[in-house]
Scaffold this motif. Structure first.
Motif, mmCIF file in Angstrom:
data_model
loop_
_atom_site.group_PDB
_atom_site.id
_atom_site.type_symbol
_atom_site.label_atom_id
_atom_site.label_comp_id
_atom_site.label_asym_id
_atom_site.label_seq_id
_atom_site.Cartn_x
_atom_site.Cartn_y
_atom_site.Cartn_z
ATOM 1 N N VAL A 199 30.703 -10.840 -15.993
ATOM 2 C CA VAL A 199 29.738 -9.807 -16.398
ATOM 3 C C VAL A 199 30.390 -8.832 -17.362
ATOM 4 O O VAL A 199 29.820 -8.474 -18.406
ATOM 5 C CB VAL A 199 29.172 -9.072 -15.166
ATOM 6 N N ASN A 200 31.605 -8.405 -17.048
ATOM 7 C CA ASN A 200 32.288 -7.431 -17.898
ATOM 8 C C ASN A 200 32.668 -8.003 -19.263
ATOM 9 O O ASN A 200 32.739 -7.267 -20.255
ATOM 10 C CB ASN A 200 33.534 -6.901 -17.191
ATOM 11 N N GLN A 201 32.934 -9.309 -19.323
ATOM 12 C CA GLN A 201 33.229 -9.934 -20.609
ATOM 13 C C GLN A 201 32.026 -9.868 -21.545
ATOM 14 O O GLN A 201 32.186 -9.713 -22.757
ATOM 15 C CB GLN A 201 33.631 -11.394 -20.405
ATOM 16 N N ARG A 202 30.832 -9.990 -20.989
ATOM 17 C CA ARG A 202 29.626 -10.084 -21.795
ATOM 18 C C ARG A 202 28.901 -8.755 -21.990
ATOM 19 O O ARG A 202 28.311 -8.526 -23.038
ATOM 20 C CB ARG A 202 28.635 -11.069 -21.141
ATOM 21 N N PHE A 203 28.898 -7.906 -20.967
ATOM 22 C CA PHE A 203 27.991 -6.761 -20.993
ATOM 23 C C PHE A 203 28.676 -5.463 -20.579
ATOM 24 O O PHE A 203 29.715 -5.450 -19.910
ATOM 25 C CB PHE A 203 26.808 -6.991 -20.039
ATOM 26 N N SER A 204 28.010 -4.385 -20.962
ATOM 27 C CA SER A 204 28.339 -3.055 -20.439
ATOM 28 C C SER A 204 27.026 -2.300 -20.283
ATOM 29 O O SER A 204 26.021 -2.634 -20.900
ATOM 30 C CB SER A 204 29.289 -2.300 -21.374
ATOM 31 N N SER A 205 27.031 -1.270 -19.447
ATOM 32 C CA SER A 205 25.815 -0.479 -19.215
ATOM 33 C C SER A 205 26.202 0.858 -18.609
ATOM 34 O O SER A 205 27.295 1.010 -18.050
ATOM 35 C CB SER A 205 24.856 -1.201 -18.265
ATOM 36 N N PHE A 206 25.295 1.817 -18.720
ATOM 37 C CA PHE A 206 25.611 3.126 -18.142
ATOM 38 C C PHE A 206 25.373 3.137 -16.639
ATOM 39 O O PHE A 206 25.871 3.996 -15.930
ATOM 40 C CB PHE A 206 24.813 4.243 -18.831
ATOM 41 N N GLU A 207 24.569 2.163 -16.136
ATOM 42 C CA GLU A 207 24.322 2.058 -14.692
ATOM 43 C C GLU A 207 24.596 0.621 -14.271
ATOM 44 O O GLU A 207 24.113 -0.325 -14.891
ATOM 45 C CB GLU A 207 22.876 2.434 -14.370
ATOM 46 N N TYR A 208 25.355 0.479 -13.178
ATOM 47 C CA TYR A 208 25.757 -0.851 -12.709
ATOM 48 C C TYR A 208 25.708 -0.806 -11.182
ATOM 49 O O TYR A 208 26.563 -0.196 -10.542
ATOM 50 C CB TYR A 208 27.165 -1.150 -13.217
ATOM 51 N N ILE A 209 24.674 -1.444 -10.614
ATOM 52 C CA ILE A 209 24.413 -1.352 -9.172
ATOM 53 C C ILE A 209 24.705 -2.697 -8.499
ATOM 54 O O ILE A 209 24.338 -3.751 -9.016
ATOM 55 C CB ILE A 209 22.945 -0.951 -8.888
ATOM 56 N N PHE A 210 25.326 -2.624 -7.360
ATOM 57 C CA PHE A 210 25.650 -3.825 -6.577
ATOM 58 C C PHE A 210 25.090 -3.656 -5.171
ATOM 59 O O PHE A 210 25.338 -2.646 -4.510
ATOM 60 C CB PHE A 210 27.170 -4.014 -6.500
ATOM 61 N N GLU A 211 24.321 -4.667 -4.745
ATOM 62 C CA GLU A 211 23.705 -4.609 -3.432
ATOM 63 C C GLU A 211 24.698 -5.111 -2.375
ATOM 64 O O GLU A 211 24.879 -6.321 -2.203
ATOM 65 C CB GLU A 211 22.434 -5.455 -3.427
ATOM 66 N N ALA A 212 25.322 -4.176 -1.696
ATOM 67 C CA ALA A 212 26.293 -4.499 -0.640
ATOM 68 C C ALA A 212 25.621 -4.236 0.702
ATOM 69 O O ALA A 212 26.106 -3.474 1.531
ATOM 70 C CB ALA A 212 27.556 -3.652 -0.810
ATOM 71 N N GLY A 213 24.493 -4.901 0.909
ATOM 72 C CA GLY A 213 23.556 -4.485 1.943
ATOM 73 C C GLY A 213 24.053 -4.545 3.361
ATOM 74 O O GLY A 213 23.676 -3.725 4.190
ATOM 75 N N ARG A 214 24.889 -5.525 3.702
ATOM 76 C CA ARG A 214 25.275 -5.712 5.100
ATOM 77 C C ARG A 214 26.751 -5.377 5.296
ATOM 78 O O ARG A 214 27.629 -5.976 4.662
ATOM 79 C CB ARG A 214 24.987 -7.155 5.519
ATOM 80 N N GLU A 215 26.996 -4.440 6.176
ATOM 81 C CA GLU A 215 28.377 -3.992 6.383
ATOM 82 C C GLU A 215 29.268 -5.113 6.892
ATOM 83 O O GLU A 215 30.482 -5.085 6.661
ATOM 84 C CB GLU A 215 28.405 -2.786 7.341
ATOM 85 N N ASP A 216 28.687 -6.140 7.566
ATOM 86 C CA ASP A 216 29.503 -7.219 8.109
ATOM 87 C C ASP A 216 30.048 -8.138 7.024
ATOM 88 O O ASP A 216 30.866 -9.021 7.299
ATOM 89 C CB ASP A 216 28.709 -8.030 9.143
ATOM 90 N N THR A 217 29.605 -7.961 5.760
ATOM 91 C CA THR A 217 30.116 -8.767 4.653
ATOM 92 C C THR A 217 31.084 -7.970 3.777
ATOM 93 O O THR A 217 31.511 -8.463 2.733
ATOM 94 C CB THR A 217 28.964 -9.278 3.777
ATOM 95 N N LEU A 218 31.418 -6.759 4.184
ATOM 96 C CA LEU A 218 32.229 -5.873 3.358
ATOM 97 C C LEU A 218 33.606 -5.623 3.956
ATOM 98 O O LEU A 218 33.796 -5.640 5.176
ATOM 99 C CB LEU A 218 31.531 -4.515 3.204
#
Length: 434
Positions: A199-218
Motif C-alpha cells: 500500500v505504501n509503495q503505491r499510495f499515500s493519504s491524509f487519513e489511513y484507517i485500519f479495522e483492528a476490530g477484535r482484540e483477540d487478533t491483536l
C-alpha cells in the motif's frame, strides 16, 4: 400481520412500513388478510382509507398502524438508508411534517449535517477500500461472506491483493485509505507487513484507517507495524463490554487484553474508534449501562453505535433472534444523554433494512476526529474504489463495480477484474466535468 396486496409492485413499499411495527417473521402476504390494499384503497377493520399515490399509501398505512399498535416510530415512516440526503431537498420543518419525524431524530440529522459541513469534500477525489475477508469465528449477527478459521490460504490472498494494488489505475495521493473486512488484524505479522508495504509503495493519504476490530487478533507488534507504516486510526470494536453477551454471539472476551491493546494504541497516537451494537440478545437497557460506564473512563476519540439489523445469512436471522425493541428505544435515549454529557458529536448516520426499533447507526466524534472515509462513503460525496474479494467500487457518475464474492473467482479472474475496474475509472476520467 397478514396483508392482501393486489399490486405486487407495491410489495416493498408496504413491507417497509409494516417492518416498522412488526418483526419480519410476523409479516405475511396472503390472499385474505387483516389489511386489504387495493389500487387506491386500504381496507382495515371494516373501514376504507383512500390514497392517490405511493406517498399517500405509505403515510396512510403508517398512521393506521400507529393507531393499531400504539407505537410511534422516532423516525416516523422514514425507511431510507440515508435520511440526511433529504435535508438537501426539504427544510427541517417540511421533513418533520412529511415523514412524521420526532424532534430528537430531526435534531440528530441536523447535528450530523452541521458536523459534515465543517469538512471539505471533492467529487473528483478517490478513496480506497481494501477488504480482508478473514475472521477467527463468525459472529451470530453477521451475514458478510467472510472466511472463518485458520485453514484458508491467507498468504495467497495477500499475494493476489498486492497484484490488484499494483495494477489498479488510481492516483498516488488519495483522500483516505480504509482496510476493513472481515478482521484485517487476523492476518499474520508477515502477511500484514507485506500488505502495508505494498500500500505504501503505491499510495499515500491524509487519513489511513485500519479495522483492528477484535482484540483477540491483536498484539503490540501488530499495532507497532500499523504505526510504522503510517496508519492514522484504528477501529477496536468490543460490540459490548458484557462478557456473557459477547461470548454468546461467538466472540472471545478478554477485557484485560482489550485494555492493554487500547492503552498501547493510545501510546502510539492512533485515533481510536469503538463499535457497539444495540439489540444484542441478552443485553437490556440496564446492562447496557455498563458500556457507558467503561466508555466514560476510556474516552475513545470515536464511538459508533449500531442498531442491530436482522440480515439474511446470519444465525440471528435463521433463529429469529433479536433483542428487545423496547430496550433498544431506551438505549437510544441513553446514547443521546451519554454523548452530550461527554462532548461527542454525531458526524455520520445511516440506516438499514430490518433494523431494530426502526433506529439508526451513528458515528460520534470528539476533538475534531471525524473520519473522512465514513462520511465520503455514506453520503456518497467522493469516489470509492474497492480492492479484494467482495469489495465494491462506486464512482460519482453512478458507475459501480463489485469484485467476486468468493476466493476462487477472485484468484482466477484477477486480470479481468482489474481491466474492467480500470475501464470504468478511465470512462469516468474522460466524462467528468472539472
Amino acid at each position: 400481520m397478514k396483508i392482501n396486496l393486489l399490486d405486487k409492485n407495491k410489495r416493498k413499499i408496504v413491507y417497509d412500513i409494516l417492518n416498522i411495527f412488526y418483526d419480519h417473521s410476523n409479516i405475511e402476504f396472503v390472499e385474505e388478510g387483516d389489511i386489504d390494499i387495493l389500487d387506491d384503497e386500504i381496507g382495515f377493520k371494516g373501514r376504507s382509507y383512500h390514497y392517490q399515490d405511493n406517498y399517500q399509501l405509505k403515510s396512510t398505512l403508517y398512521n393506521i398502524l400507529v393507531k393499531e399498535t400504539g407505537y410511534e416510530s422516532p423516525w416516523g415512516m422514514l425507511t431510507g438508508s440515508k435520511p440526511s440526503k433529504l435535508l438537501q431537498k426539504y427544510r427541517a420543518d417540511e421533513l418533520k411534517e412529511k415523514y412524521f419525524l420526532s424532534d430528537d431524530k430531526l435534531s440528530l440529522l441536523i447535528d450530523v449535517k452541521n458536523e459534515q459541513d465543517k469538512l471539505s469534500f471533492d467529487k473528483n477525489s478517490f478513496n480506497l477500500y481494501i477488504n480482508i475477508p478473514f475472521c477467527p469465528t463468525r459472529c451470530s449477527y453477521c451475514s458478510y461472506p467472510t472466511l472463518v478459521g485458520p485453514h484458508h490460504d491467507r498468504a495467497s490472498y495477500i499475494e493476489t491483493l498486492c497484484q490488484e494494488i499494483d495494477m489498479v489505475d488510481l492516483p498516488k495521493y488519495l483522500s483516505s485509505i480504509y482496510i476493513g473486512g472481515g478482521t484485517p488484524s487476523y492476518l499474520s505479522h508477515k502477511d500484514l507487513e507485506r500488505l502495508l508495504d505494498k500500500v505504501n509503495q503505491r499510495f499515500s493519504s491524509f487519513e489511513y484507517i485500519f479495522e483492528a476490530g477484535r482484540e483477540d487478533t491483536l498484539d503490540e507488534e501488530k499495532l507497532k507495524l500499523l504505526k510504522d507504516y503510517g496508519v492514522t486510526g484504528i477501529s477496536l470494536n468490543p460490540q459490548s463490554f458484557n462478557e456473557r453477551v459477547v461470548k454468546s454471539v461467538g466472540r472471545s472476551y478478554d477485557f484485560d487484553h482489550f485494555l492493554r491493546m487500547y492503552e498501547k494504541a493510545l501510546d502510539l497516537g492512533f485515533v481510536i474508534n469503538m463499535d457497539f451494537i444495540v439489540g444484542l440478545v441478552g443485553e437490556d437497557a440496564k446492562s447496557f449501562d455498563q458500556n457507558f460506564e467503561i466508555l466514560e473512563k476510556l474516552g475513545p476519540d470515536n464511538i459508533t453505535f449500531h442498531a442491530l439489523a436482522s440480515k439474511v445469512g446470519s444465525k440471528y436471522r435463521e433463529n429469529n433472534k433479536m433483542g428487545s425493541v423496547k430496550d433498544a428505544l431506551i438505549i437510544s435515549e441513553a446514547i443521546k444523554h451519554f454523548t452530550e454529557k461527554n462532548s461527542y458529536k454525531p458526524y455520520y448516520l445511516y440506516r438499514q433494512k430490518n433494523i431494530i426499533s426502526n433506529l439508526e447507526n451513528v458515528g460520534y466524534q470528539k476533538n475534531n476526529t471525524a473520519q473522512h472515509y465514513n462520511i465520503a462513503i455514506n453520503e456518497e460525496l467522493e469516489n470509492i474504489i474497492g480492492l479484494g474479494m467482495n469489495a465494491n467500487s462506486k464512482l460519482m457518475n453512478g458507475s459501480k463495480y463489485r469484485n467476486p464474492r468468493n476466493l476462487r473467482d477472485y484468484f482466477a479472474n484477477i486480470d479481468r477484474i482489474v481491466e474492467e475496474k480500470n475501464l470504468i475509472k478511465r470512462n469516468y476520467k474522460n466524462t467528468r466535468k472539472i
